[in-house]
Design a protein around this motif. Structure first.
Motif, short mmCIF file in Angstrom:
data_model
loop_
_atom_site.label_atom_id
_atom_site.label_comp_id
_atom_site.label_asym_id
_atom_site.label_seq_id
_atom_site.Cartn_x
_atom_site.Cartn_y
_atom_site.Cartn_z
N HIS A 1 0.84 -1.20 0.00
CA HIS A 1 0.00 0.00 0.00
C HIS A 1 0.87 1.25 0.00
CE1 HIS A 1 -3.47 2.55 0.62
NE2 HIS A 1 -2.90 3.07 1.70
N LEU A 2 1.90 1.27 0.84
CA LEU A 2 2.81 2.41 0.86
C LEU A 2 3.48 2.58 -0.49
CD1 LEU A 2 4.24 4.72 2.29
CD2 LEU A 2 5.88 3.05 3.19
N ALA A 3 3.90 1.49 -1.09
CA ALA A 3 4.52 1.56 -2.41
C ALA A 3 3.57 2.17 -3.43
CB ALA A 3 4.95 0.16 -2.85
N ASP A 4 2.30 1.78 -3.39
CA ASP A 4 1.31 2.36 -4.30
C ASP A 4 1.16 3.86 -4.07
OD1 ASP A 4 0.80 -0.08 -5.51
OD2 ASP A 4 -1.03 -0.47 -4.35
N THR B 1 11.26 -1.51 -3.38
CA THR B 1 11.88 -0.24 -3.00
C THR B 1 11.54 0.10 -1.56
OG1 THR B 1 11.87 0.58 -5.27
CG2 THR B 1 11.99 2.23 -3.52
N VAL B 2 10.29 -0.08 -1.16
CA VAL B 2 9.89 0.18 0.22
C VAL B 2 10.67 -0.73 1.17
CG1 VAL B 2 7.98 0.04 1.89
CG2 VAL B 2 7.61 1.07 -0.36
N ILE B 3 10.78 -2.01 0.84
CA ILE B 3 11.53 -2.95 1.67
C ILE B 3 12.97 -2.49 1.80
CG2 ILE B 3 12.47 -5.29 1.78
CD1 ILE B 3 9.84 -6.20 0.36
N PRO C 1 16.61 6.73 -0.26
CA PRO C 1 15.75 7.28 -1.31
C PRO C 1 16.33 8.55 -1.90
CG PRO C 1 14.86 7.80 0.85
CD PRO C 1 16.02 6.87 1.07
N SER C 2 15.94 8.83 -3.12
CA SER C 2 16.31 10.10 -3.75
C SER C 2 15.67 11.23 -2.95
CB SER C 2 15.79 10.13 -5.19
OG SER C 2 14.37 10.12 -5.19
#
Length: 67
Positions: free
Chosen positions: A18-21, A29-31, A40-41
């Protein structure tokens, strides 16, 4: 770099997917961000900051414990 993303996500009951979405990134990437394997950029860090309504420096911090 350490971060509080897992804790903030958990407080909201959000899954990694959900966070990734919400951030338009992959779950992987979230993991990677949560485990400190990927920094993160700056645009993504700002997006995370806005999403959690917290300043970046309260979410991300050097490998030492947050103040």
């Amino acid at each position: 770099m350490k971060n509080l993303i897992r804790d903030l996500r958990g407080e909201r009951g959000w899954s990694q997917a959900h966070l990734a979405d919400l951030l338009s990134v992959s779950r992987q990437t979230v993991i990677a961000i949560e485990t400190g394997k990927y920094d993160p950029s700056l645009p993504l860090a700002f997006a995370i900051s806005r999403l959690f309504a917290r300043p970046i420096e309260t979410i991300f911090f050097p490998d030492q414990e947050p103040a």
